[in-house]
Design a protein around this motif. Structure first.
Motif, short mmCIF file in Angstrom:
data_model
loop_
_atom_site.label_atom_id
_atom_site.label_comp_id
_atom_site.label_asym_id
_atom_site.label_seq_id
_atom_site.Cartn_x
_atom_site.Cartn_y
_atom_site.Cartn_z
N ARG A 1 0.85 -1.20 0.00
CA ARG A 1 0.00 0.00 0.00
C ARG A 1 0.89 1.25 0.00
O ARG A 1 0.65 2.20 -0.75
N ALA B 1 -13.08 3.13 -4.22
CA ALA B 1 -13.50 1.95 -3.45
C ALA B 1 -12.65 1.83 -2.19
O ALA B 1 -11.93 0.86 -1.98
N GLU C 1 -17.15 4.48 -1.63
CA GLU C 1 -17.28 3.05 -1.30
C GLU C 1 -18.73 2.62 -1.43
O GLU C 1 -19.65 3.33 -1.02
N ASP D 1 -21.74 3.66 -5.82
CA ASP D 1 -21.06 2.86 -6.84
C ASP D 1 -20.15 3.81 -7.62
O ASP D 1 -20.58 4.92 -7.97
N ASN E 1 -6.45 0.98 -5.03
CA ASN E 1 -5.71 -0.04 -4.27
C ASN E 1 -6.60 -1.25 -4.03
O ASN E 1 -7.57 -1.18 -3.27
C1 LIG Z 1 -10.46 -5.33 -1.43
S1 LIG Z 1 -11.46 -3.99 -0.94
C2 LIG Z 1 -10.22 -2.72 -1.01
C3 LIG Z 1 -10.54 -1.53 -0.17
C4 LIG Z 1 -9.52 -0.40 -0.18
N1 LIG Z 1 -9.28 0.12 -1.51
C5 LIG Z 1 -8.24 -0.76 0.49
O1 LIG Z 1 -7.18 -0.59 -0.12
O2 LIG Z 1 -8.27 -1.18 1.64
C6 LIG Z 1 -12.45 -3.66 -2.38
C7 LIG Z 1 -13.56 -2.69 -2.11
O3 LIG Z 1 -14.18 -2.32 -3.33
C8 LIG Z 1 -15.52 -2.02 -3.06
N2 LIG Z 1 -16.23 -1.97 -4.35
C9 LIG Z 1 -16.40 -2.96 -5.24
N3 LIG Z 1 -17.07 -2.52 -6.33
C10 LIG Z 1 -17.30 -1.19 -6.12
C11 LIG Z 1 -17.95 -0.19 -6.89
N4 LIG Z 1 -18.45 -0.46 -8.12
N5 LIG Z 1 -18.03 1.04 -6.40
C12 LIG Z 1 -17.51 1.35 -5.16
N6 LIG Z 1 -16.89 0.43 -4.39
C13 LIG Z 1 -16.79 -0.83 -4.86
C14 LIG Z 1 -15.93 -3.16 -2.15
O4 LIG Z 1 -17.12 -2.88 -1.43
C15 LIG Z 1 -14.70 -3.26 -1.25
O5 LIG Z 1 -14.82 -2.47 -0.11
#
Ligand SMILES: C[S@@+](CC[C@H](N)C(=O)[O-])C[C@H]1O[C@@H](n2cnc3c(N)ncnc32)[C@H](O)[C@@H]1O
Length: 187
Positions: A4, A23, A47, A74, A90
């Motif tokens: 990260r 996200a 998110e 979204d 990330n």
């Molecule tokens: C593996 S987590 C990573 C979270 C963060 N980026 C981190 O580095 O800790 C992936 C995230 O993407 C979010 N996500 C997936 N599709 C999405 C979308 N279309 N719009 C917003 N968030 C989304 C999920 O809810 C989840 O919290």
């Protein structure tokens, strides 16, 4: 955390920058982002999951940051009205595989904005037996394994430069570049 940190370092953030954390999940990147942009900067976290963003809200409240905007949405439909200096993807495989989400994000980005991407990927072909390990590790974090050979490839359509390095023995990547100055994709 080391991955990260390396990814966020690639954004070359400066005090006062506005950075979009795509996200953002529970906001695990916020500490590093806040250190980099300072109190005069701005962090926007978007998110989809109400549970995840609630944890992000708590993190922001506990830290007392006043310059973090959290949006439950979204990425495909979020309205981003800020002038973005940098965009962080990330471990956002689902978003990187969503053409509507990428179109929406980059429509709001100015040419030259810095972008960093990181996540899991399939290792080189000779390590193909390891693919099942990648899928097992990735399963909790993504709804599709589509594109795991080159998760960055749809995003690079919007970038004028792109560099990439492998991490975690070829099972992860960090990519970085700048948003294209051409705005043909904004129509
Ligand atoms: C593996 S987590 C990573 C979270 C963060 N980026 C981190 O580095 O800790 C992936 C995230 O993407 C979010 N996500 C997936 N599709 C999405 C979308 N279309 N719009 C917003 N968030 C989304 C999920 O809810 C989840 O919290």
């Amino acid at each position: 955390m080391p991955l990260r940190r390396r990814t966020i370092d690639r954004l070359k953030l400066r005090a006062g920058d506005t950075v979009l954390d795509v996200a953002c999940g529970t906001g695990l990147s916020f500490d590093l982002l806040h250190d980099a942009v300072g109190d005069s900067g701005h962090i926007i976290g978007v998110e989809l999951s109400p549970e995840m963003i609630e944890l992000a809200r708590r993190r922001v409240a506990e830290a007392g940051w006043k310059n973090v905007t959290l949006i439950e949405s979204d990425m495909a439909s979020v309205v981003l009205s800020h002038q973005l200096d940098a965009i962080l993807f990330n471990f956002t495989h689902d978003v990187l595989r969503s053409k509507p989400a990428l179109a929406n994000i980059f429509a709001s980005a100015r040419g030259g904005a810095r972008v960093a991407l990181a996540g899991m990927k399939y290792p080189p072909r000779w390590m193909a037996p390891v693919n099942y390990v990648v899928r097992a590790q990735a399963r909790p974090y993504m709804t599709t394994f589509e594109g795991l050979a080159a998760p960055w490839d749809l995003a690079t359509d919007y970038l004028q430069s792109f560099e990439r390095e492998s991490a975690l023995f070829g099972t992860a990547y960090i990519g970085w570049g700048r948003v294209s100055m051409l705005d043909h994709f904004k129509s």
